[in-house]
Write a protein that holds these residues in place. Structure first.
Motif, PDB file in Angstrom:
ATOM      1  N   GLU A 142       1.029  -1.599  -0.387  1.00  0.00           N
ATOM      2  CA  GLU A 142       0.482   0.028  -0.068  1.00  0.00           C
ATOM      3  C   GLU A 142       0.861   1.140   0.297  1.00  0.00           C
ATOM      4  O   GLU A 142       1.902   0.892   0.720  1.00  0.00           O
ATOM      5  N   VAL A 143       0.276   2.030  -0.713  1.00  0.00           N
ATOM      6  CA  VAL A 143       1.203   3.614  -1.422  1.00  0.00           C
ATOM      7  C   VAL A 143       0.189   4.876  -0.473  1.00  0.00           C
ATOM      8  O   VAL A 143      -1.519   4.865  -1.454  1.00  0.00           O
ATOM      9  N   PHE A 144       0.720   5.439   0.437  1.00  0.00           N
ATOM     10  CA  PHE A 144      -0.260   6.343   0.553  1.00  0.00           C
ATOM     11  C   PHE A 144       0.281   7.689   2.055  1.00  0.00           C
ATOM     12  O   PHE A 144       1.432   7.197   1.500  1.00  0.00           O
ATOM     13  N   GLU A 145      -0.010   8.578   1.410  1.00  0.00           N
ATOM     14  CA  GLU A 145       0.291   9.861   1.929  1.00  0.00           C
ATOM     15  C   GLU A 145      -0.254   9.989   3.250  1.00  0.00           C
ATOM     16  O   GLU A 145      -0.994   9.897   3.452  1.00  0.00           O
ATOM     17  N   PRO A 146       0.772   9.937   5.017  1.00  0.00           N
ATOM     18  CA  PRO A 146      -0.002  10.048   6.212  1.00  0.00           C
ATOM     19  C   PRO A 146      -0.405  11.866   6.716  1.00  0.00           C
ATOM     20  O   PRO A 146      -1.708  11.263   7.387  1.00  0.00           O
ATOM     21  N   TYR A 147      -0.626  12.754   5.201  1.00  0.00           N
ATOM     22  CA  TYR A 147      -1.838  13.482   5.782  1.00  0.00           C
ATOM     23  C   TYR A 147      -2.774  13.997   4.680  1.00  0.00           C
ATOM     24  O   TYR A 147      -2.112  14.861   3.935  1.00  0.00           O
ATOM     25  N   GLY A 148      -2.904  13.425   4.776  1.00  0.00           N
ATOM     26  CA  GLY A 148      -4.356  13.679   3.461  1.00  0.00           C
ATOM     27  C   GLY A 148      -4.680  12.158   1.764  1.00  0.00           C
ATOM     28  O   GLY A 148      -3.698  11.157   2.537  1.00  0.00           O
ATOM     29  N   GLY A 149      -5.370  12.915   1.421  1.00  0.00           N
ATOM     30  CA  GLY A 149      -5.273  11.533  -0.362  1.00  0.00           C
ATOM     31  C   GLY A 149      -4.294  12.083  -0.856  1.00  0.00           C
ATOM     32  O   GLY A 149      -2.846  12.032  -1.242  1.00  0.00           O
ATOM     33  N   PHE A 188     -17.836  -3.350   0.460  1.00  0.00           N
ATOM     34  CA  PHE A 188     -16.922  -2.327  -0.500  1.00  0.00           C
ATOM     35  C   PHE A 188     -17.630  -0.756  -0.988  1.00  0.00           C
ATOM     36  O   PHE A 188     -19.082  -2.339  -1.770  1.00  0.00           O
ATOM     37  N   ILE A 189     -18.041  -0.356  -1.781  1.00  0.00           N
ATOM     38  CA  ILE A 189     -18.524   0.503  -2.308  1.00  0.00           C
ATOM     39  C   ILE A 189     -17.536   1.033  -3.439  1.00  0.00           C
ATOM     40  O   ILE A 189     -17.036   1.307  -3.526  1.00  0.00           O
ATOM     41  N   HIS A 190     -18.936   2.133  -4.795  1.00  0.00           N
ATOM     42  CA  HIS A 190     -17.714   2.818  -5.602  1.00  0.00           C
ATOM     43  C   HIS A 190     -16.781   3.794  -4.686  1.00  0.00           C
ATOM     44  O   HIS A 190     -17.463   4.097  -3.916  1.00  0.00           O
ATOM     45  N   ILE A 191     -15.918   4.003  -5.357  1.00  0.00           N
ATOM     46  CA  ILE A 191     -14.675   4.645  -4.883  1.00  0.00           C
ATOM     47  C   ILE A 191     -15.181   5.924  -4.392  1.00  0.00           C
ATOM     48  O   ILE A 191     -15.452   6.863  -4.070  1.00  0.00           O
ATOM     49  N   ASP A 192     -15.673   6.966  -5.560  1.00  0.00           N
ATOM     50  CA  ASP A 192     -16.833   8.090  -5.765  1.00  0.00           C
ATOM     51  C   ASP A 192     -17.601   7.940  -4.692  1.00  0.00           C
ATOM     52  O   ASP A 192     -17.869   8.967  -3.886  1.00  0.00           O
ATOM     53  N   ASP A 193     -18.433   7.306  -4.742  1.00  0.00           N
ATOM     54  CA  ASP A 193     -19.162   7.036  -3.605  1.00  0.00           C
ATOM     55  C   ASP A 193     -18.994   7.075  -2.069  1.00  0.00           C
ATOM     56  O   ASP A 193     -19.329   8.038  -1.341  1.00  0.00           O
ATOM     57  N   ALA A 194     -17.393   6.867  -1.521  1.00  0.00           N
ATOM     58  CA  ALA A 194     -17.287   6.769  -0.558  1.00  0.00           C
ATOM     59  C   ALA A 194     -16.324   8.421  -0.369  1.00  0.00           C
ATOM     60  O   ALA A 194     -16.273   8.181   0.996  1.00  0.00           O
ATOM     61  N   MET A 195     -15.454   8.423  -1.571  1.00  0.00           N
ATOM     62  CA  MET A 195     -15.342  10.422  -1.187  1.00  0.00           C
ATOM     63  C   MET A 195     -15.663  10.943  -0.726  1.00  0.00           C
ATOM     64  O   MET A 195     -16.115  12.028  -0.082  1.00  0.00           O
ATOM     65  N   LYS A 196     -17.393  10.778  -1.728  1.00  0.00           N
ATOM     66  CA  LYS A 196     -18.511  11.807  -1.384  1.00  0.00           C
ATOM     67  C   LYS A 196     -19.216  11.147   0.060  1.00  0.00           C
ATOM     68  O   LYS A 196     -19.445  12.617   1.107  1.00  0.00           O
ATOM     69  N   MET A 197     -19.151   9.486   0.385  1.00  0.00           N
ATOM     70  CA  MET A 197     -19.779  10.105   1.966  1.00  0.00           C
ATOM     71  C   MET A 197     -18.768  10.618   3.232  1.00  0.00           C
ATOM     72  O   MET A 197     -19.152  10.929   4.053  1.00  0.00           O
ATOM     73  N   ALA A 227      -1.735  -2.368 -10.052  1.00  0.00           N
ATOM     74  CA  ALA A 227      -2.281  -1.058  -9.093  1.00  0.00           C
ATOM     75  C   ALA A 227      -3.993  -0.219  -9.926  1.00  0.00           C
ATOM     76  O   ALA A 227      -4.050  -0.849 -10.626  1.00  0.00           O
ATOM     77  N   ALA A 228      -3.806  -0.263  -8.322  1.00  0.00           N
ATOM     78  CA  ALA A 228      -5.804   0.715  -8.614  1.00  0.00           C
ATOM     79  C   ALA A 228      -5.727   1.739  -7.149  1.00  0.00           C
ATOM     80  O   ALA A 228      -5.227   1.210  -6.298  1.00  0.00           O
ATOM     81  N   PRO A 229      -6.168   2.138  -7.386  1.00  0.00           N
ATOM     82  CA  PRO A 229      -6.772   3.125  -6.094  1.00  0.00           C
ATOM     83  C   PRO A 229      -7.882   2.963  -5.050  1.00  0.00           C
ATOM     84  O   PRO A 229      -8.266   1.826  -4.931  1.00  0.00           O
ATOM     85  N   TYR A 230      -7.782   2.970  -3.451  1.00  0.00           N
ATOM     86  CA  TYR A 230      -8.771   2.845  -2.861  1.00  0.00           C
ATOM     87  C   TYR A 230      -9.028   3.728  -1.723  1.00  0.00           C
ATOM     88  O   TYR A 230      -8.269   4.900  -1.779  1.00  0.00           O
ATOM     89  N   VAL A 231     -10.003   4.109  -1.231  1.00  0.00           N
ATOM     90  CA  VAL A 231     -10.608   4.576  -0.007  1.00  0.00           C
ATOM     91  C   VAL A 231     -11.018   3.664   1.267  1.00  0.00           C
ATOM     92  O   VAL A 231     -11.503   2.826   0.983  1.00  0.00           O
ATOM     93  N   LEU A 233     -14.321  13.084   1.014  1.00  0.00           N
ATOM     94  CA  LEU A 233     -12.831  13.334   0.198  1.00  0.00           C
ATOM     95  C   LEU A 233     -12.344  14.190  -0.108  1.00  0.00           C
ATOM     96  O   LEU A 233     -13.607  13.573  -0.871  1.00  0.00           O
ATOM     97  N   SER A 234     -10.960  14.409  -1.106  1.00  0.00           N
ATOM     98  CA  SER A 234     -11.512  14.494  -1.962  1.00  0.00           C
ATOM     99  C   SER A 234     -10.422  14.355  -2.452  1.00  0.00           C
ATOM    100  O   SER A 234     -10.445  14.674  -4.002  1.00  0.00           O
ATOM    101  N   ALA A 235      -9.876  13.677  -2.256  1.00  0.00           N
ATOM    102  CA  ALA A 235      -8.935  12.278  -2.906  1.00  0.00           C
ATOM    103  C   ALA A 235      -8.724  10.763  -2.827  1.00  0.00           C
ATOM    104  O   ALA A 235      -8.895  10.365  -1.540  1.00  0.00           O
ATOM    105  N   PRO A 236      -8.562   9.661  -2.670  1.00  0.00           N
ATOM    106  CA  PRO A 236      -7.950   8.750  -2.327  1.00  0.00           C
ATOM    107  C   PRO A 236      -7.258   9.033  -1.588  1.00  0.00           C
ATOM    108  O   PRO A 236      -6.721   9.182  -1.312  1.00  0.00           O
ATOM    109  N   SER A 237      -7.124   7.493  -0.417  1.00  0.00           N
ATOM    110  CA  SER A 237      -7.060   7.116   0.365  1.00  0.00           C
ATOM    111  C   SER A 237      -5.263   6.564  -0.248  1.00  0.00           C
ATOM    112  O   SER A 237      -3.987   7.628   0.670  1.00  0.00           O
ATOM    113  N   GLY A 238      -5.711   5.968  -1.405  1.00  0.00           N
ATOM    114  CA  GLY A 238      -3.959   5.377  -1.657  1.00  0.00           C
ATOM    115  C   GLY A 238      -4.240   4.818  -2.674  1.00  0.00           C
ATOM    116  O   GLY A 238      -5.014   4.876  -3.370  1.00  0.00           O
ATOM    117  N   LEU A 239      -2.851   3.833  -2.665  1.00  0.00           N
ATOM    118  CA  LEU A 239      -2.822   3.102  -3.873  1.00  0.00           C
ATOM    119  C   LEU A 239      -2.745   1.606  -3.696  1.00  0.00           C
ATOM    120  O   LEU A 239      -1.461   1.647  -2.287  1.00  0.00           O
TER     121      LEU A 239
END
Length: 421
Positions: free
Chosen positions: A74-81, A213-222, A101-105, A225-231
């Protein structure tokens, strides 16, 4: 027969002493003790092979089921998406060992239906990209992961989670996000209804009972979040995940944290490894007890054969030859016991998937309840290096057990031994 004729007299006498108890009623008790020692070594060796094979199989099975849902890295930023995950994915693919590779929330939420309330781990994914890093799409037994479409707020549940909430395809479940909405009336929780469009079964109780599991767009709305959590990344050889993660930490741009699957479950794997070591030590002590029964067998044999030893000495046999005779006798018992144990242990370990269900049906019990042990069947992973190590340890212990009695036999004085014969 020609091989036996070419053996030295020490071998011939040692083999004869090993078999003599079966021919002579006078030595039947010594033969019985020898058989008990041989059986003890065989049982200890077989038990150690079976236990280690089952523990290896358990570790492999749970690890594989974990990694069918988790990612290798998993690749992610410590503070943010991670807003530009495509660029990070392109950099990751520059490493030849990266295969997907695939993005995730990742988020935590509460889920309710009727009067049932459950805490769930929510994962937002892209249905087209997720099969590149996990096996979840193939594990969906009802519905399909492709039914997760942006803006429709659909959800795929683990089979144990769906069962506990009495939810089926087409049913509605309500998700409660931990981040509340500030209103003039105060902070109120954010609720959203989701439609169940799939149920998956990974075979791992922890994930089947808590993951959705939900769609990543729905997860960001729910979860606002402005971006995926990581890769999430999949590599060619999962055993090299720590090394690949280290390589990626040097090549990926940005302030990123990189975590491989072994770190995500470090405590569990460390506990299993420690348990394997302790079981090896404990069962090796069982083999040692059986092997050192040879000491009493050989001491009794030496006492009984003192006249024979004296005659051999008077015929010119050296103390070293006498010692070699009894070492051969003890080593043969150890070798035969080890061979029987290895054969039985390998046979049972290779067929444990047939033997255990048969015993469970006869006794009407289940040895591995799924909600406790994560898996419901007893797996086995027979590894030949373990078999050779166990066999070698058993033979060495049996050989060591022969040293003192053999040395004592070599010190027998012919005159004293023949005085009362």
């Amino acid at each position: 027969m020609s091989i036996i004729k070419n053996l030295s007299f020490e071998w011939l006498v040692g083999i004869r002493y090993t078999r003599s108890g079966r021919r002579s009623g006078r030595n039947s008790f010594i033969s019985f003790i020898s058989l008990i020692s041989m059986a003890g070594i065989a049982l200890g060796v077989a038990a150690l092979i079976i236990v280690l094979s089952v523990m290896n199989g358990f570790q492999k099975e749970v690890r594989d089921r974990m990694l069918s849902v988790l990612s290798h890295i998993e690749v992610f930023e410590p503070y943010g998406g991670l807003p530009d995950w495509q660029a990070t994915a392109r950099e990751a693919f520059m490493n030849k060992e990266v295969r997907g590779a695939a993005p995730y929330v990742d988020a935590q939420a509460m889920m309710t239906r009727d009067e049932t309330l459950r805490g769930v781990a929510v994962r937002g994914v892209l249905p087209d990209e997720e099969p590149k890093v996990s096996d979840v799409a193939s594990q969906v037994k009802e519905g399909s992961l492709q039914n997760l479409r942006s803006g429709e707020f659909n959800i795929v549940l683990g089979n144990e989670l769906a069962r506990s909430m009495n939810a089926r395809l087409g049913d509605k479940v309500t998700m409660i996000a931990p981040q509340g909405q500030v209103t003039p009336a105060g902070v109120i929780p954010r609720l959203k209804q989701f439609t169940v469009v799939g149920i998956f079964d990974s075979g791992h109780f922890e994930y089947d009972s808590t993951l959705a599991f939900i769609h990543i767009d729905d997860a960001m709305k729910m979860f606002k979040l402005s971006a995926p959590s990581g890769l999430r990344l999949k590599i060619e050889d999962m055993q090299r995940a720590p090394q690949v993660a280290l390589d990626l930490s040097r090549t990926l741009s940005g302030d990123l944290l990189i975590r491989d699957w072994s770190k995500q479950n470090r405590n569990w794997f460390a506990a299993v490894q420690t348990e394997k070591r302790m079981m090896f030590i404990i069962l090796t002590l069982i083999i040692a007890v059986a092997a050192f029964n040879l000491v009493s067998t050989l001491v009794m044999t030496v006492t009984d054969k003192q006249a024979d030893i004296a005659i051999l000495r008077t015929l010119g046999a050296s103390p070293g030859s006498i010692m070699k005779i009894f070492m051969i006798q003890g080593a043969l018992v150890g070798l035969i016991g080890t061979a029987i144990g290895v054969g039985g242990g390998v046979l049972i370990a290779a067929n444990i998937d047939v033997i255990v269900p048969f015993i469970e049906r006869i006794l009407g019990v289940q040895f591995l309840p799924k909600d406790i042990y994560l898996i419901s069947s007893l797996p086995s992973d027979l590894r030949w290096p373990d078999v050779w190590t166990i066999g070698g340890v058993a033979v060495v212990l049996a050989f060591l057990a022969t040293l003192y009695p053999s040395w004592w036999a070599a010190r027998v004085k012919p005159a004293e031994a023949l005085r009362y014969e």
